[in-house]
Write an enzyme that holds these catalytic residues in place. Structure first.
Site, PDB file in Angstrom:
ATOM      1  N   GLY B 131      74.944 -58.547 -48.908  1.00 42.05           N
ATOM      2  CA  GLY B 131      74.214 -59.654 -48.305  1.00 42.05           C
ATOM      3  C   GLY B 131      75.034 -60.930 -48.288  1.00 42.05           C
ATOM      4  O   GLY B 131      74.783 -61.846 -49.079  1.00 42.05           O
ATOM      5  N   SER B 133      76.596 -62.346 -44.825  1.00 45.07           N
ATOM      6  CA  SER B 133      76.439 -63.061 -43.561  1.00 45.07           C
ATOM      7  C   SER B 133      75.010 -63.532 -43.335  1.00 45.07           C
ATOM      8  O   SER B 133      74.046 -62.858 -43.712  1.00 45.07           O
ATOM      9  CB  SER B 133      76.843 -62.153 -42.399  1.00 45.07           C
ATOM     10  OG  SER B 133      78.146 -61.675 -42.583  1.00 45.07           O
ATOM     11  N   GLU B 248      87.737 -54.904 -50.796  1.00 49.52           N
ATOM     12  CA  GLU B 248      87.238 -54.438 -49.521  1.00 49.52           C
ATOM     13  C   GLU B 248      88.322 -54.302 -48.468  1.00 49.52           C
ATOM     14  O   GLU B 248      88.112 -53.646 -47.464  1.00 49.52           O
ATOM     15  CB  GLU B 248      86.204 -55.473 -49.032  1.00 49.52           C
ATOM     16  CG  GLU B 248      85.064 -54.906 -48.252  1.00 49.52           C
ATOM     17  CD  GLU B 248      84.337 -55.961 -47.457  1.00 49.52           C
ATOM     18  OE1 GLU B 248      84.638 -56.102 -46.267  1.00 49.52           O
ATOM     19  OE2 GLU B 248      83.460 -56.622 -48.016  1.00 49.52           O
ATOM     20  N   GLU B 366      90.982 -63.290 -37.033  1.00 51.90           N
ATOM     21  CA  GLU B 366      91.471 -64.667 -37.143  1.00 51.90           C
ATOM     22  C   GLU B 366      91.409 -65.164 -38.590  1.00 51.90           C
ATOM     23  O   GLU B 366      92.302 -65.871 -39.054  1.00 51.90           O
ATOM     24  CB  GLU B 366      90.656 -65.577 -36.222  1.00 51.90           C
ATOM     25  CG  GLU B 366      90.890 -65.347 -34.730  1.00 51.90           C
ATOM     26  CD  GLU B 366      90.289 -64.039 -34.203  1.00 51.90           C
ATOM     27  OE1 GLU B 366      89.355 -63.492 -34.835  1.00 51.90           O
ATOM     28  OE2 GLU B 366      90.758 -63.553 -33.156  1.00 51.90           O
TER      29      GLU B 366
HETATM   30  C1  LIG Z   1      79.900 -53.391 -37.812  1.00 49.57           C
HETATM   31  C2  LIG Z   1      79.690 -54.612 -38.648  1.00 49.57           C
HETATM   32  C3  LIG Z   1      79.160 -54.473 -39.912  1.00 49.57           C
HETATM   33  C4  LIG Z   1      78.919 -55.602 -40.706  1.00 49.57           C
HETATM   34  N1  LIG Z   1      78.360 -55.431 -41.938  1.00 49.57           N
HETATM   35  C5  LIG Z   1      78.077 -56.516 -42.694  1.00 49.57           C
HETATM   36  C6  LIG Z   1      77.416 -56.377 -43.947  1.00 49.57           C
HETATM   37  O1  LIG Z   1      77.113 -55.253 -44.372  1.00 49.57           O
HETATM   38  N2  LIG Z   1      77.119 -57.485 -44.652  1.00 49.57           N
HETATM   39  C7  LIG Z   1      77.456 -58.726 -44.211  1.00 49.57           C
HETATM   40  O2  LIG Z   1      77.189 -59.687 -44.917  1.00 49.57           O
HETATM   41  N3  LIG Z   1      78.077 -58.911 -43.024  1.00 49.57           N
HETATM   42  C8  LIG Z   1      78.392 -57.831 -42.246  1.00 49.57           C
HETATM   43  N4  LIG Z   1      78.999 -57.999 -41.015  1.00 49.57           N
HETATM   44  C9  LIG Z   1      79.226 -59.346 -40.530  1.00 49.57           C
HETATM   45  C10 LIG Z   1      80.688 -59.780 -40.506  1.00 49.57           C
HETATM   46  O3  LIG Z   1      81.128 -60.070 -41.796  1.00 49.57           O
HETATM   47  C11 LIG Z   1      80.776 -60.979 -39.567  1.00 49.57           C
HETATM   48  O4  LIG Z   1      80.585 -60.480 -38.261  1.00 49.57           O
HETATM   49  C12 LIG Z   1      82.072 -61.724 -39.626  1.00 49.57           C
HETATM   50  O5  LIG Z   1      82.224 -62.355 -40.860  1.00 49.57           O
HETATM   51  C13 LIG Z   1      82.184 -62.762 -38.521  1.00 49.57           C
HETATM   52  O6  LIG Z   1      81.046 -63.579 -38.447  1.00 49.57           O
HETATM   53  P1  LIG Z   1      80.281 -63.804 -37.043  1.00 49.57           P
HETATM   54  O7  LIG Z   1      79.967 -62.453 -36.517  1.00 49.57           O
HETATM   55  O8  LIG Z   1      79.191 -64.736 -37.301  1.00 49.57           O
HETATM   56  O9  LIG Z   1      81.349 -64.427 -36.056  1.00 49.57           O
HETATM   57  P2  LIG Z   1      81.800 -65.961 -35.969  1.00 49.57           P
HETATM   58  O10 LIG Z   1      82.118 -66.475 -37.317  1.00 49.57           O
HETATM   59  O11 LIG Z   1      80.826 -66.712 -35.150  1.00 49.57           O
HETATM   60  O12 LIG Z   1      83.156 -65.795 -35.179  1.00 49.57           O
HETATM   61  C14 LIG Z   1      83.246 -65.483 -33.780  1.00 49.57           C
HETATM   62  C15 LIG Z   1      84.721 -65.535 -33.397  1.00 49.57           C
HETATM   63  O13 LIG Z   1      85.249 -66.835 -33.663  1.00 49.57           O
HETATM   64  C16 LIG Z   1      86.342 -66.760 -34.530  1.00 49.57           C
HETATM   65  N5  LIG Z   1      86.373 -67.903 -35.434  1.00 49.57           N
HETATM   66  C17 LIG Z   1      85.376 -68.329 -36.261  1.00 49.57           C
HETATM   67  N6  LIG Z   1      85.786 -69.373 -36.978  1.00 49.57           N
HETATM   68  C18 LIG Z   1      87.074 -69.604 -36.646  1.00 49.57           C
HETATM   69  C19 LIG Z   1      88.062 -70.532 -37.059  1.00 49.57           C
HETATM   70  N7  LIG Z   1      87.828 -71.446 -38.000  1.00 49.57           N
HETATM   71  N8  LIG Z   1      89.274 -70.450 -36.500  1.00 49.57           N
HETATM   72  C20 LIG Z   1      89.536 -69.515 -35.558  1.00 49.57           C
HETATM   73  N9  LIG Z   1      88.666 -68.629 -35.111  1.00 49.57           N
HETATM   74  C21 LIG Z   1      87.445 -68.670 -35.645  1.00 49.57           C
HETATM   75  C22 LIG Z   1      86.146 -65.470 -35.286  1.00 49.57           C
HETATM   76  O14 LIG Z   1      87.366 -64.978 -35.823  1.00 49.57           O
HETATM   77  C23 LIG Z   1      85.572 -64.581 -34.224  1.00 49.57           C
HETATM   78  O15 LIG Z   1      86.610 -64.066 -33.437  1.00 49.57           O
HETATM   79  C24 LIG Z   1      79.245 -56.889 -40.218  1.00 49.57           C
HETATM   80  C25 LIG Z   1      79.806 -57.005 -38.950  1.00 49.57           C
HETATM   81  C26 LIG Z   1      80.014 -55.901 -38.158  1.00 49.57           C
HETATM   82  C27 LIG Z   1      80.598 -56.087 -36.789  1.00 49.57           C
END
Ligand SMILES: Cc1cc2nc3c(=O)[nH]c(=O)nc-3n(C[C@H](O)[C@H](O)[C@H](O)COP(=O)(O)OP(=O)(O)OC[C@H]3O[C@@H](n4cnc5c(N)ncnc54)[C@H](O)[C@@H]3O)c2cc1C
Lengths: 231, 379
Positions: B131, B133, B248, B366
């Site tokens: 938990g 995100s 991880e 990134e």
């Molecule tokens: C299949 C899958 C399983 C997952 N399982 C889990 C889980 O079990 N538990 C959990 O907690 N989370 C989980 N996640 C969530 C995952 O950790 C997040 O998707 C990830 O951390 C990115 O967050 P976001 O999706 O909100 O993207 P955002 O943070 O909104 O990012 C979108 C894009 O912008 C880029 N970006 C963001 N900030 C910056 C910056 N400062 N500089 C440059 N680029 C930037 C990112 O790299 C990305 O390309 C899962 C995700 C997936 C796809």
């Protein structure tokens, strides 16, 4: 790194630095040709781990001199090239980091810009991959008494991986340097031009990809994993 | 970042025998169902398989025997998980608990938590989810807003997690929450171990683009958990999570997600392959071999008690690119149609669709490159 290898590298750095201006004589005189010759035959009794370390240094300091040919026989030249390339790539990365930390634009060092950071991270991954390939290949060669046939898989995989890293490494290094990196005066081309050259020598990408691909096709899908884990 | 130094991967015991035993066990016990389940197999959930694997001693291997574990060396576990992944075994149900929740409870948990959770984890019966995100906290994890307020009865939790893989079949969640009123960013965060059957928790599915129900939204509405749910030190959640992420990032699952496709490509190519196919097999093999060595060296470094944050990120970056690009590169040279029913075509389609997630989960490309850049001294 062992103390003995550390000393060997210190010697190599000093001797190659001199050779960079006067040619092969200091390298011949220091006995680098005897590195792999057993001690009982009057040599240094070194292993490929030593050769890997020495060639990484020669790849930076004396890329144009035939140090690899002096140390190892023809069948080991592809493996030697991997070490030369690993050394030159490590130096390209070091030069690039130093440059972006000192060169300022828009009021700050280039290295503070995220686009530059991300490019260098990509480059660093390629460099680490080739350094790892060189180190693992060395361990394999030493385990099989430097028999290139017994290390055929590793030689093919390592040279192919090194060849494939050259594109990213040279292009990112030159990109972050800007025009200064394109001058004869600046050091970068002294490692990037040899990298371009070595990529095509002792087997280019197509050559090793065919050899390795056909070998692996012979293993079969499951057999590839069994071969990887058995070596 | 210093130049790369190879760490010898040198587990104790007879590793060839360990591999042989596991392969023999898999030959009997691996479900023979749909080949597509072998792709990205650490997202294939099969509770029966996890239980059988646990009974055979292949889950919780590194946990102490007094908690039901196998007291094995971390590199013995590494050998087992790389074999499971290469075979495409459906390890998803227990994956998170085995990989990170169990080790984290052992390291930071109370004696009560260890006794309560570790035996079930080691049996392959107790499943966990992560938990971290939230809707407003993705890459910027320090923006976590879910709160836990300490009261006389215990912790009162309010807020929401999202993208929580496996929450719908997990028994526990290890959650990062804000325990200190008015705290900002990465200060004031703590980890709580939450039983998911506690009243006030709502789990809603999110269907992914492959049509699978893997991840979820999890809502906390005045959820009361005991004081003993706190893991480790109050306010140290950020430091603990950072350690968890290290576990991880460098494992073999970061480069083996598409391995079933490579095996199918090789089998379809036959012993005398077309030159273009042979070339691609050669290229992919060179990358696979290098990645495996990098990952093993990093695992050995971790096992030796070091913190190879940058190396782990290098493995993830290169590994994700490898497993993500492979389907595209295979599609570029084979003649399979999108709807063909043969193994190669079906694996290819499944992995093309799954592959965008490879460079998102566990930290985006990134973010990972940013960590490497910091290691290079640029940030
Ligand atoms: C299949 C899958 C399983 C997952 N399982 C889990 C889980 O079990 N538990 C959990 O907690 N989370 C989980 N996640 C969530 C995952 O950790 C997040 O998707 C990830 O951390 C990115 O967050 P976001 O999706 O909100 O993207 P955002 O943070 O909104 O990012 C979108 C894009 O912008 C880029 N970006 C963001 N900030 C910056 C910056 N400062 N500089 C440059 N680029 C930037 C990112 O790299 C990305 O390309 C899962 C995700 C997936 C796809």
């Amino acid at each position: 790194m062992s103390a003995a290898r550390e000393m060997l590298c210190d010697t190599a750095r000093a001797v190659f630095a001199e050779a960079a201006t006067v040619g092969m004589a200091p390298i011949d005189n220091a006995g680098f040709g005897l590195l792999l010759v057993p001690e009982e035959q009057g040599g240094f009794g070194g292993d490929w781990g030593d050769v890997n370390a020495v060639l990484q240094i020669s790849g930076v300091l004396v890329p144009g001199l035939p140090v690899a040919a002096l140390i190892a026989n023809a069948s080991l030249q592809p493996a030697a090239a991997v070490s030369l390339m690993a050394g030159a790539m490590g130096h390209s990365l070091a030069l690039s980091i130093e440059h972006v930390n000192t060169r300022q634009q828009f009021g700050r060092p280039l290295g503070k810009f995220q686009a530059v950071q991300q490019s260098l991270a990509v480059m660093a991954c390629e460099v680490r991959a080739v350094e790892a390939a060189a180190a693992v290949l060395a361990a394999r060669l030493d385990a099989v008494g430097l028999d290139p046939l017994a290390a055929d898989f590793e030689i093919a995989a390592a040279k192919l991986r090194a060849n494939r890293a050259v594109g990213v490494v040279t292009s990112v290094a030159h990109q972050v340097h800007g025009a200064i990196g394109f001058t004869r005066e600046y050091d970068l081309s002294r490692v990037t031009i040899p990298l371009m050259r070595w990529r095509g020598e002792h087997g280019n990408d197509a050559y090793w990809a065919q050899i390795l691909g056909r070998q692996v096709a012979g293993f079969g899908g499951r057999g590839l994993w069994e071969a990887l884990t058995a070596r | 970042m210093q130049g790369f130094a190879l760490y010898p991967f040198d587990p104790p015991g007879d590793i060839a025998a360990l591999r042989a035993e596991l392969r023999a066990w898999l030959a009997v016990n691996q479900p023979q169902g749909d080949i597509v389940a072998r792709a990205n197999c650490w997202a294939s959930f099969d509770a029966d398989f996890s239980r059988a694997l646990g009974a055979a001693g292949y889950v919780g291997m590194t946990l102490p025997t007094r908690y039901g574990g196998g007291d094995r060396h971390p590199l013995e576990r590494y050998v087992v998980i790389e074999e499971l992944l290469a075979a495409g075994a459906p390890v998803g149900a227990h994956w998170i608990a085995d990989r990170q929740t169990g080790p984290l409870i052992l390291r930071y948990g109370s004696e009560e938590q260890r006794q309560r959770y570790l035996p079930g984890i080691a049996k392959g019966e107790l499943f966990a989810c992560i938990g971290l995100s939230e809707p407003g906290a993705g890459s910027d994890l320090a923006a976590v807003r879910t709160t836990a307020r300490e009261t006389a009865e215990g912790w009162r939790i309010n807020g929401q997690k999202i993208w929580t893989t496996g929450a719908h079949f997990s028994h526990i969640m290890l959650a990062l929450v804000r325990t200190e009123d008015g705290s900002e960013r990465n200060a004031g965060l703590s980890q709580l171990l939450i039983d998911l059957d506690t009243p006030g928790i709502t789990i809603r599915p999110i269907i992914d683009m492959a049509g699978h129900h893997d991840f979820n939204e999890v809502f906390f509405d005045d959820v009361l958990v005991p004081h003993g749910a706190l893991v480790g030190t109050r306010g140290q959640g950020w430091q603990q999570v950072t350690a968890e992420l290290g576990l991880e990032r460098s494992g073999p699952e970061r480069y083996l997600s598409s391995h079933a496709l490579l095996a199918a490509l090789i089998d379809a190519a036959g012993a005398d392959p077309d030159p273009a196919v042979a070339a691609l097999i050669g290229e992919l093999t060179a990358e696979l071999w290098t990645l495996r060595q990098l990952s093993m060296s990093t695992a050995a470094k971790l096992a030796a008690g070091e913190d190879p944050m940058v190396e782990a990120s290098v493995v993830k970056e290169l590994g994700n690119a490898f497993e993500q690009d492979m389907p595209r590169r295979v599609q570029a040279i084979v003649t399979s149609g999108w709807d063909d029913a043969d193994d190669l075509a079906r694996l290819l389609r499944a992995l093309l669709i799954a592959s965008p997630s490879f460079s998102l989960r566990g930290g985006t490309r990134e973010v990972i490159r940013g960590i490497i850049a910091r290691g290079l001294g640029l940030r």
